[in-house]
Design a protein around this motif. Structure first.
Motif, PDB file in Angstrom:
ATOM      1  N   ALA A 310       0.829  -1.209   0.000  1.00  0.00           N
ATOM      2  CA  ALA A 310       0.000   0.000   0.000  1.00  0.00           C
ATOM      3  C   ALA A 310       0.861   1.255   0.000  1.00  0.00           C
ATOM      4  CB  ALA A 310      -0.931  -0.009   1.214  1.00  0.00           C
ATOM      5  N   VAL A 311       1.941   1.228   0.784  1.00  0.00           N
ATOM      6  CA  VAL A 311       2.849   2.375   0.882  1.00  0.00           C
ATOM      7  C   VAL A 311       4.273   1.863   0.678  1.00  0.00           C
ATOM      8  CG1 VAL A 311       3.630   4.333   2.274  1.00  0.00           C
ATOM      9  CG2 VAL A 311       1.284   3.503   2.505  1.00  0.00           C
ATOM     10  N   PRO A 312       4.695   1.687  -0.552  1.00  0.00           N
ATOM     11  CA  PRO A 312       6.055   1.180  -0.794  1.00  0.00           C
ATOM     12  C   PRO A 312       7.108   2.172  -0.323  1.00  0.00           C
ATOM     13  CG  PRO A 312       4.684   1.054  -2.776  1.00  0.00           C
ATOM     14  CD  PRO A 312       3.954   1.900  -1.794  1.00  0.00           C
ATOM     15  N   ALA A 313       8.235   1.658   0.103  1.00  0.00           N
ATOM     16  CA  ALA A 313       9.351   2.527   0.470  1.00  0.00           C
ATOM     17  C   ALA A 313       9.729   3.390  -0.725  1.00  0.00           C
ATOM     18  CB  ALA A 313      10.544   1.688   0.916  1.00  0.00           C
ATOM     19  N   GLY A 314       9.886   4.679  -0.514  1.00  0.00           N
ATOM     20  CA  GLY A 314      10.252   5.587  -1.577  1.00  0.00           C
ATOM     21  C   GLY A 314       9.081   6.191  -2.315  1.00  0.00           C
ATOM     22  N   ALA A 315       7.842   5.823  -1.943  1.00  0.00           N
ATOM     23  CA  ALA A 315       6.675   6.333  -2.657  1.00  0.00           C
ATOM     24  C   ALA A 315       6.257   7.729  -2.202  1.00  0.00           C
ATOM     25  CB  ALA A 315       5.499   5.375  -2.482  1.00  0.00           C
ATOM     26  N   VAL A 316       6.729   8.151  -1.047  1.00  0.00           N
ATOM     27  CA  VAL A 316       6.308   9.439  -0.493  1.00  0.00           C
ATOM     28  C   VAL A 316       6.945  10.580  -1.283  1.00  0.00           C
ATOM     29  CG1 VAL A 316       6.344  10.906   1.568  1.00  0.00           C
ATOM     30  CG2 VAL A 316       5.977   8.445   1.784  1.00  0.00           C
ATOM     31  N   ALA A 317       6.158  11.593  -1.590  1.00  0.00           N
ATOM     32  CA  ALA A 317       6.631  12.744  -2.361  1.00  0.00           C
ATOM     33  C   ALA A 317       7.201  13.804  -1.438  1.00  0.00           C
ATOM     34  CB  ALA A 317       5.478  13.337  -3.176  1.00  0.00           C
ATOM     35  N   GLY A 318       8.409  14.268  -1.737  1.00  0.00           N
ATOM     36  CA  GLY A 318       9.041  15.322  -0.944  1.00  0.00           C
ATOM     37  C   GLY A 318      10.055  14.775   0.043  1.00  0.00           C
ATOM     38  N   SER A 319      11.075  15.565   0.329  1.00  0.00           N
ATOM     39  CA  SER A 319      12.091  15.174   1.309  1.00  0.00           C
ATOM     40  C   SER A 319      11.561  15.366   2.727  1.00  0.00           C
ATOM     41  CB  SER A 319      13.368  16.001   1.114  1.00  0.00           C
ATOM     42  OG  SER A 319      13.089  17.382   1.251  1.00  0.00           O
ATOM     43  N   ARG A 320      12.268  14.822   3.682  1.00  0.00           N
ATOM     44  CA  ARG A 320      11.832  14.919   5.074  1.00  0.00           C
ATOM     45  C   ARG A 320      11.697  16.371   5.516  1.00  0.00           C
ATOM     46  NH1 ARG A 320      16.128  11.742   8.437  1.00  0.00           N
ATOM     47  NH2 ARG A 320      14.888  12.628  10.131  1.00  0.00           N
ATOM     48  N   TYR A 321      12.742  17.152   5.274  1.00  0.00           N
ATOM     49  CA  TYR A 321      12.766  18.550   5.682  1.00  0.00           C
ATOM     50  C   TYR A 321      13.313  19.394   4.545  1.00  0.00           C
ATOM     51  CZ  TYR A 321      12.588  16.062  10.117  1.00  0.00           C
ATOM     52  OH  TYR A 321      12.244  15.198  11.114  1.00  0.00           O
ATOM     53  N   ALA A 322      13.185  20.699   4.688  1.00  0.00           N
ATOM     54  CA  ALA A 322      13.779  21.618   3.721  1.00  0.00           C
ATOM     55  C   ALA A 322      15.301  21.477   3.754  1.00  0.00           C
ATOM     56  CB  ALA A 322      13.360  23.045   4.036  1.00  0.00           C
ATOM     57  N   ALA A 323      15.956  21.906   2.680  1.00  0.00           N
ATOM     58  CA  ALA A 323      17.396  21.697   2.514  1.00  0.00           C
ATOM     59  C   ALA A 323      18.238  22.173   3.693  1.00  0.00           C
ATOM     60  CB  ALA A 323      17.872  22.359   1.221  1.00  0.00           C
ATOM     61  N   PRO A 324      17.980  23.359   4.286  1.00  0.00           N
ATOM     62  CA  PRO A 324      18.827  23.785   5.411  1.00  0.00           C
ATOM     63  C   PRO A 324      18.767  22.825   6.592  1.00  0.00           C
ATOM     64  CG  PRO A 324      17.600  25.645   4.536  1.00  0.00           C
ATOM     65  CD  PRO A 324      17.042  24.423   3.889  1.00  0.00           C
ATOM     66  N   LEU A 325      17.596  22.239   6.845  1.00  0.00           N
ATOM     67  CA  LEU A 325      17.481  21.292   7.941  1.00  0.00           C
ATOM     68  C   LEU A 325      18.052  19.933   7.567  1.00  0.00           C
ATOM     69  CD1 LEU A 325      13.938  22.171   9.338  1.00  0.00           C
ATOM     70  CD2 LEU A 325      16.147  22.607  10.418  1.00  0.00           C
ATOM     71  N   MET A 326      17.914  19.528   6.315  1.00  0.00           N
ATOM     72  CA  MET A 326      18.511  18.269   5.878  1.00  0.00           C
ATOM     73  C   MET A 326      20.023  18.302   6.048  1.00  0.00           C
ATOM     74  SD  MET A 326      16.211  16.047   4.872  1.00  0.00           S
ATOM     75  CE  MET A 326      16.890  14.940   3.638  1.00  0.00           C
ATOM     76  N   ALA A 327      20.605  19.487   5.900  1.00  0.00           N
ATOM     77  CA  ALA A 327      22.057  19.611   6.022  1.00  0.00           C
ATOM     78  C   ALA A 327      22.544  19.335   7.430  1.00  0.00           C
ATOM     79  CB  ALA A 327      22.507  21.006   5.591  1.00  0.00           C
ATOM     80  N   LEU A 328      21.640  19.388   8.404  1.00  0.00           N
ATOM     81  CA  LEU A 328      22.015  19.113   9.793  1.00  0.00           C
ATOM     82  C   LEU A 328      22.052  17.616  10.107  1.00  0.00           C
ATOM     83  CD1 LEU A 328      19.891  21.757  11.730  1.00  0.00           C
ATOM     84  CD2 LEU A 328      22.378  21.675  11.607  1.00  0.00           C
ATOM     85  N   LEU A 329      21.547  16.793   9.202  1.00  0.00           N
ATOM     86  CA  LEU A 329      21.318  15.392   9.521  1.00  0.00           C
ATOM     87  C   LEU A 329      22.484  14.523   9.072  1.00  0.00           C
ATOM     88  CD1 LEU A 329      17.552  15.147   8.517  1.00  0.00           C
ATOM     89  CD2 LEU A 329      18.544  15.649  10.763  1.00  0.00           C
ATOM     90  N   ASP A 330      23.296  14.119  10.015  1.00  0.00           N
ATOM     91  CA  ASP A 330      24.364  13.173   9.723  1.00  0.00           C
ATOM     92  C   ASP A 330      23.780  11.868   9.199  1.00  0.00           C
ATOM     93  OD1 ASP A 330      27.207  12.246   9.971  1.00  0.00           O
ATOM     94  OD2 ASP A 330      26.312  10.890  11.443  1.00  0.00           O
ATOM     95  N   SER A 331      22.574  11.534   9.630  1.00  0.00           N
ATOM     96  CA  SER A 331      21.896  10.332   9.152  1.00  0.00           C
ATOM     97  C   SER A 331      21.595  10.413   7.668  1.00  0.00           C
ATOM     98  CB  SER A 331      20.589  10.120   9.923  1.00  0.00           C
ATOM     99  OG  SER A 331      19.774  11.282   9.852  1.00  0.00           O
TER     100      SER A 331
END
Length: 350
Positions: A310-331
């Motif tokens: 029903a919800v395949p991995a990778g099917a969600v549209a959009g990144s987790r956070y905006a680019a400035p916040l994504m840059a904080l994520l070592d993960s």
């Protein structure tokens, strides 16, 4: 509630934890009486892990928890505390601090606000961009030896950082966003590393910041969170709500809500010896009571396959956070500070 150790020699914990951020910050402050009642409801149901941070409400959340844990409740609670998120007087996010001196200074202030002589799990909220993780964890380990901290955790870090930190001092758990809409830990090595080392996972954002409640509807004029949560931007949101609709018949067949199904899915990801705990963020007792029902929802292998279809991995549209916040994520392999002001996401899901 059945408990399992959280990490090597970690505290026993049930499958749910309570995220307290929404009681103080980011959204309008909830009624404090409701927030305290929610904490009491959690402890009465053996949801003992309370997740907070010194920058939630810039100390307000710790003070609220102190008042909730009067009259002997502190002995039952496990306090999981993040530090290192720097805030300005206007609430703006200013960066991440992981220097050893800051570790000890921040802990001293938190112990005073919490009204306790120790915290159960102490963790940097993000990887400091210019301080080796060994220095930060080394400072916390000194606080463990001094009795001010019981266990050490991490948040939003990748496999290499987990291994380096664990080599300095055993890591209890890694806190990371993990849900049906955020499957990154399955592919970025975080889950595999934690399972290899026996480290627990405390999964936040289990309801995708409210989208997986099954009751979310786009507000007129758009959702203001879309500025830092791209999945709430109009084009992405329509696609993502279609995925939520695919979960409804699966939830209906079990007589539960989409939210309860999503929480049960996270809980089902535990693989010995690594425990996965769902951090449910709410400030309302009745919402926590609904989440508790998910603990008793057994999902078979066939159920899990149906949910994945029903919800395949990778099917969600959009990144987790905006680019400035994504840059904080070592993960997410980010390593630089954001160029503008922002805010740290929290666990207010339901």
């Amino acid at each position: 509630m059945h408990t399992r150790p959280l990490g090597p020699d970690g505290p026993p914990i049930g499958p749910l934890a309570l995220g307290c951020a929404g009681m103080s910050d980011h959204t309008a402050r909830g009624d404090e009486a409701d927030a305290i009642a929610t904490i009491h409801t959690a402890l009465a149901a053996d949801v003992t892990l309370l997740d907070t941070a010194d920058f939630y409400g810039m100390g307000h959340n710790e003070d609220l928890i102190r008042r909730a844990l009067r009259d002997g409740a502190r002995e039952k609670a496990l306090l999981s505390l993040k530090f290192g998120g720097l805030r300005g007087p206007d609430g703006a996010f200013l960066g991440i601090e992981g220097r050893p001196a800051h570790v000890k200074n921040a802990l001293a202030h938190s112990l005073r606000r919490l009204g306790t002589d120790h915290v159960d799990i102490y963790r940097p909220c993000r990887l400091s961009p210019d301080i080796p993780i060994e220095d930060t964890i080394g400072a916390i380990s000194e606080m463990v030896r001094a009795g001010y901290v019981r266990h050490i955790g991490l948040s939003e870090v990748g496999p290499e950082t987990i291994r380096r930190a664990h080599a300095v001092h055993p890591v209890c758990d890694v806190q990371i966003e993990y849900s049906l809409f955020s499957r990154g830990p399955e592919t970025n090595g975080v889950l595999d590393t934690c399972r290899e080392l026996g480290i627990g996972v405390t999964a936040y954002g289990v309801l995708a910041h409210g989208m997986l409640t099954g009751t979310y509807r786009q507000p007129a004029g758009g959702d203001p969170r879309a500025r830092w949560l791209p999945r709430f931007r109009p084009g992405n949101l329509a696609s993502n709500l279609t995925l939520v609709d695919r979960l409804r018949p699966l939830a209906d067949a079990r007589g539960i809500s989409v939210a309860q199904l999503a929480i049960a899915w996270v809980i089902a990801q535990s693989r010995a010896p690594s425990t996965v705990v769902a951090v449910v963020g709410t400030r309302r007792p009745h919402r926590l009571a609904q989440a508790l029902t998910a603990v008793d929802v057994p999902l078979t292998d066939a159920d899990l396959r149906a949910i994945d279809e029903a919800v395949p991995a990778g099917a969600v549209a959009g990144s987790r956070y905006a680019a400035p916040l994504m840059a904080l994520l070592d993960s997410e392999r980010g390593s630089s500070q954001p160029s503008g002001q922002g805010t740290l996401p929290h666990h207010e899901d339901i």
